[in-house]
Design an enzyme around this catalytic site. Sequence first.
Site: not given
Ligand code: NAI
Length: 344
Positions: A260, A292
């Site tokens: 992207e 995004h």
């Molecule tokens: P978070 O850190 O609260 O949760 C991430 C979860 O993924 C955790 O529970 C972690 O244990 C889990 N995880 C780690 N490794 C893993 C694996 N191998 N398989 C499955 N789960 C695994 O993060 P949050 O705030 O929930 O955000 C998630 C993702 O959303 C971010 O990493 C970011 O990439 C994305 N994001 C996208 C946005 C957008 O505008 N599209 C904006 C904000 C975040």
Amino acid sequence: MEKICFYNTKSYDKKYFDKLKDEYSVDVEYFRGKLREKTAVLSAGYDAVVAFVNDDIDEKTINTLYDSGIRILALRCAGFNNVDLKAAYGKIHIVRVPAYSPYAVAEHAMGMLLSLVRKIPRAYNRIRDYNFTLDSLVGFDLYGKTVGIIGTGKIGKIFIEICKGFGMKICAYDPFPAEETDIEYVSIEELCKKSDIISLHCPLNDSTRYIINKRTISLMKDNVYIINTSRGALIDSEALLEGLKSEKIGGACLDVYEEETDYFYEDKSDKIIHDDILTSLIGMNNVLVTSHQAFLTDEALHNITTTTLENLRCFFDGKSLENEVCIKCANGEKCKKNQGGRCF
Ligand code: NAI
């Protein structure tokens, strides 16, 4: 008053940062261009750099910033997979906004799913042409369907609550399951086999890159829907396209795409797009792509601005950096944060 050099500025960034900068006693100079090795020299004479998710903060960029006197880089986003943390360690403190509105992202994921399943973009375009027919607009109920959640952190958990409101069944995969929860955790393989809809809410790292690939797709139910509002490279786009073409995959909602960086957030309407996978995906009527934008709400922008400015003020005032991330703590190792409040 400290001077901040702000890269990759969009009109909404300027609006929110201009509103709050005086409160944090900083002056902000906005640059349109992305942060990368070539543009990093522009930071000379500034006290800090603010960057975004699609800036290219590799080793060369880090070294150029360091040589220009920069000691703090504030990411106005949560993800930091675009930063070479190893190169930054000991040189430039990297701070971020760990959470600004998990609701914004989870609600966008559901918005995309509903739009695609009920064919709302097609209906909208048809009605604008005064075509009031219903042919090929048949959708399906979300009620009773099983949704598989990959990653049950802040956003994943909220998405689960939204899905429960629709009467959907939930299963989840996360190597670090939430405690004290009624979420049913299964293996990634089991999740693929059981789910009618799969939604990605995990970070991009070595263990999650291409977590959706040819093998995992082959395990999925026929007509599965896939939602990705996390990071593009969680999905092998070629395998996704193949799955859509063979009708194994019923639909895909993509707020992110692995390549992207060259396209999202830019107006390419008068340009030739050279990424054939992206144009194929956009061209399919069972794929919905947004640029995004899942984070883009008033609440999220307000929180991003206050946390970014707060992170910088703490650095300037010699305080602890609660939202700092480094190569050690990002990988679960101990850094110096517990002792001095900063990673190094
Ligand atoms: P978070 O850190 O609260 O949760 C991430 C979860 O993924 C955790 O529970 C972690 O244990 C889990 N995880 C780690 N490794 C893993 C694996 N191998 N398989 C499955 N789960 C695994 O993060 P949050 O705030 O929930 O955000 C998630 C993702 O959303 C971010 O990493 C970011 O990439 C994305 N994001 C996208 C946005 C957008 O505008 N599209 C904006 C904000 C975040």
